[in-house]
Motif scaffolding. Structure first.
Motif, PDB file in Angstrom:
ATOM      1  N   ARG A   3      -0.718  35.014 -76.911  1.00 21.34           N
ATOM      2  CA  ARG A   3      -2.607  35.503 -76.227  1.00 21.34           C
ATOM      3  C   ARG A   3      -3.261  36.962 -77.855  1.00 21.34           C
ATOM      4  O   ARG A   3      -4.404  36.658 -77.851  1.00 21.34           O
ATOM      5  N   GLU A   4      -2.355  37.976 -77.944  1.00 24.11           N
ATOM      6  CA  GLU A   4      -2.769  38.783 -79.148  1.00 24.11           C
ATOM      7  C   GLU A   4      -3.589  37.652 -80.435  1.00 24.11           C
ATOM      8  O   GLU A   4      -4.274  38.059 -81.408  1.00 24.11           O
ATOM      9  N   LEU A   5      -2.152  36.799 -80.775  1.00 22.17           N
ATOM     10  CA  LEU A   5      -2.655  36.317 -82.064  1.00 22.17           C
ATOM     11  C   LEU A   5      -4.067  35.462 -82.308  1.00 22.17           C
ATOM     12  O   LEU A   5      -4.464  35.500 -82.963  1.00 22.17           O
ATOM     13  N   ARG A   6      -3.879  34.558 -80.667  1.00 17.15           N
ATOM     14  CA  ARG A   6      -4.441  33.849 -80.022  1.00 17.15           C
ATOM     15  C   ARG A   6      -5.913  34.527 -80.523  1.00 17.15           C
ATOM     16  O   ARG A   6      -7.242  33.856 -81.366  1.00 17.15           O
ATOM     17  N   LYS A   7      -6.315  35.445 -79.601  1.00 18.11           N
ATOM     18  CA  LYS A   7      -6.984  35.403 -79.593  1.00 18.11           C
ATOM     19  C   LYS A   7      -7.901  36.606 -81.034  1.00 18.11           C
ATOM     20  O   LYS A   7      -8.644  36.179 -81.868  1.00 18.11           O
ATOM     21  N   GLU A   8      -7.002  36.940 -81.675  1.00 17.52           N
ATOM     22  CA  GLU A   8      -6.858  37.880 -83.627  1.00 17.52           C
ATOM     23  C   GLU A   8      -7.851  36.729 -84.191  1.00 17.52           C
ATOM     24  O   GLU A   8      -8.604  36.570 -85.522  1.00 17.52           O
ATOM     25  N   ARG A   9      -6.731  35.328 -84.184  1.00 15.57           N
ATOM     26  CA  ARG A   9      -7.697  33.914 -84.719  1.00 15.57           C
ATOM     27  C   ARG A   9      -9.206  33.232 -84.745  1.00 15.57           C
ATOM     28  O   ARG A   9      -9.813  32.560 -84.278  1.00 15.57           O
ATOM     29  N   GLY A  10      -9.445  33.945 -83.203  1.00 18.46           N
ATOM     30  CA  GLY A  10     -10.791  33.279 -81.933  1.00 18.46           C
ATOM     31  C   GLY A  10     -10.371  31.988 -82.001  1.00 18.46           C
ATOM     32  O   GLY A  10     -11.375  31.398 -81.244  1.00 18.46           O
ATOM     33  N   LEU A  11      -9.178  32.175 -81.314  1.00 22.45           N
ATOM     34  CA  LEU A  11      -8.900  30.762 -80.395  1.00 22.45           C
ATOM     35  C   LEU A  11      -9.519  30.770 -79.628  1.00 22.45           C
ATOM     36  O   LEU A  11      -8.852  31.627 -78.618  1.00 22.45           O
ATOM     37  N   THR A  12      -9.527  29.529 -78.929  1.00 20.22           N
ATOM     38  CA  THR A  12      -9.433  29.787 -77.317  1.00 20.22           C
ATOM     39  C   THR A  12      -7.920  28.774 -76.793  1.00 20.22           C
ATOM     40  O   THR A  12      -7.868  28.407 -77.430  1.00 20.22           O
ATOM     41  N   LEU A  13      -7.902  28.727 -75.056  1.00 20.91           N
ATOM     42  CA  LEU A  13      -6.652  28.354 -74.807  1.00 20.91           C
ATOM     43  C   LEU A  13      -6.719  27.418 -75.298  1.00 20.91           C
ATOM     44  O   LEU A  13      -5.704  26.008 -75.675  1.00 20.91           O
ATOM     45  N   GLN A  14      -7.542  26.392 -74.818  1.00 17.73           N
ATOM     46  CA  GLN A  14      -7.444  24.562 -75.331  1.00 17.73           C
ATOM     47  C   GLN A  14      -7.565  24.213 -76.772  1.00 17.73           C
ATOM     48  O   GLN A  14      -6.417  23.564 -77.002  1.00 17.73           O
ATOM     49  N   LEU A  16      -0.838  28.760 -84.402  1.00 19.80           N
ATOM     50  CA  LEU A  16      -1.660  30.161 -85.201  1.00 19.80           C
ATOM     51  C   LEU A  16      -0.912  30.282 -86.775  1.00 19.80           C
ATOM     52  O   LEU A  16      -1.730  30.958 -87.362  1.00 19.80           O
ATOM     53  N   GLN A  17      -0.616  29.104 -87.393  1.00 15.36           N
ATOM     54  CA  GLN A  17      -0.586  29.027 -89.164  1.00 15.36           C
ATOM     55  C   GLN A  17      -0.093  30.685 -89.138  1.00 15.36           C
ATOM     56  O   GLN A  17      -0.336  31.268 -90.421  1.00 15.36           O
ATOM     57  N   VAL A  18       1.376  31.332 -88.669  1.00 13.88           N
ATOM     58  CA  VAL A  18       1.676  32.347 -88.703  1.00 13.88           C
ATOM     59  C   VAL A  18       3.555  32.069 -88.805  1.00 13.88           C
ATOM     60  O   VAL A  18       3.888  30.361 -88.138  1.00 13.88           O
ATOM     61  N   ASP A  19       4.554  33.213 -89.428  1.00  5.07           N
ATOM     62  CA  ASP A  19       5.607  32.977 -89.129  1.00  5.07           C
ATOM     63  C   ASP A  19       6.271  32.991 -87.612  1.00  5.07           C
ATOM     64  O   ASP A  19       6.068  33.888 -87.164  1.00  5.07           O
ATOM     65  N   MET A  20       7.668  32.205 -87.611  1.00  2.00           N
ATOM     66  CA  MET A  20       8.223  32.668 -86.078  1.00  2.00           C
ATOM     67  C   MET A  20       8.763  34.075 -85.834  1.00  2.00           C
ATOM     68  O   MET A  20       8.454  34.938 -84.892  1.00  2.00           O
ATOM     69  N   PHE A  21       8.842  35.158 -86.910  1.00  2.00           N
ATOM     70  CA  PHE A  21       9.433  36.658 -87.433  1.00  2.00           C
ATOM     71  C   PHE A  21       8.088  37.444 -86.326  1.00  2.00           C
ATOM     72  O   PHE A  21       7.330  38.237 -85.669  1.00  2.00           O
ATOM     73  N   THR A  22       6.368  36.840 -86.662  1.00  2.00           N
ATOM     74  CA  THR A  22       5.241  37.198 -86.355  1.00  2.00           C
ATOM     75  C   THR A  22       5.171  37.327 -85.202  1.00  2.00           C
ATOM     76  O   THR A  22       4.396  38.409 -84.427  1.00  2.00           O
ATOM     77  N   VAL A  23       5.526  36.417 -84.576  1.00  2.00           N
ATOM     78  CA  VAL A  23       5.125  35.913 -82.829  1.00  2.00           C
ATOM     79  C   VAL A  23       6.696  36.702 -82.412  1.00  2.00           C
ATOM     80  O   VAL A  23       6.014  37.833 -81.128  1.00  2.00           O
ATOM     81  N   VAL A  24       7.288  36.956 -82.210  1.00  2.00           N
ATOM     82  CA  VAL A  24       8.278  37.410 -82.153  1.00  2.00           C
ATOM     83  C   VAL A  24       8.989  38.996 -82.048  1.00  2.00           C
ATOM     84  O   VAL A  24       9.720  39.660 -81.499  1.00  2.00           O
TER      85      VAL A  24
END
Length: 191
Positions: free
Chosen positions: A7-18, A53-61
């Motif tokens: 959620r944090e990464l999605r919002k940082e990128r200005g993306l909606t859930l959709q 999200l255009q990130v690597d896996m480690f950025t998420v986990v």
């Protein structure tokens, strides 16, 4: 916790859930449930989300919290105090536990297992007594004399022993505290 990070990464990128769902090939409901922790994240979904999200896996986990380093573990699996000028915190990976409840030790072996140098051992430090999950698993153990070590707690014929990879190493011990090791990460891992 991983859901919160998504959620944090999605919002940082200005993306909606959709928008994230469309980018990842997931439904809005799937993304929403993942973010809230109501859906299990599979490796395939993690790859899709990372692509979206255009990130690597480690950025998420990886976690954003820090965990205190409480000591060092030597080649005999004994815990010692931190040497002066040691790093006192390390990044907290997502291990299914609130990072504020975690502690870490750093390996500093001299002889055998020298390839483990600098690796971080994570465990729950908020455990009261002996965690039932510690029995039969690699754990951090405190004995009645106050010493700490890592090993497997083994109950046998009303006696408690500590095991290592090569077999039982300490017979008839009196543990007063134990916490199962939750993870071991290499020193160069940028979690």
């Amino acid at each position: 916790m991983i859901g919160e990070r998504i959620r944090e990464l999605r919002k940082e990128r200005g993306l909606t859930l959709q928008a994230l769902g469309e980018t990842c090939g997931l439904s809005v409901q799937q993304v929403h449930r993942l973010e809230r922790g109501h859906r299990r994240l599979t490796v395939a979904m993690l790859e899709q989300i990372c692509d979206g999200l255009q990130v690597d896996m480690f950025t998420v986990v990886r976690g954003t919290e820090k965990v205190p380093v409480l000591g060092v573990l030597d080649h005999e699996f004994l815990v010692h105090p931190l040497p002066p000028n040691s790093e006192v915190t390390v990044p907290a990976p997502f291990l299914g536990v609130d990072p504020r409840r975690l502690g870490a030790y750093r390996w500093q072996p001299r002889t055998r297992i020298a390839n483990m140098m600098g690796q971080r051992i994570y465990f729950r430090r908020d455990v009261e007594g002996i965690d039932p999950a510690a029995w039969g698993h690699r754990s951090i153990i405190t004995l009645a004399d106050g010493t700490q070590r890592m090993g497997w707690l083994i109950r046998q014929d009303e006696h408690v022993h500590i095991g290592q990879t090569q077999g039982i190493s300490e017979l008839d011990v009196e543990p007063v505290w134990a916490s199962k090791v939750l993870g071991v990460l290499p020193p160069d891992q940028t979690w």
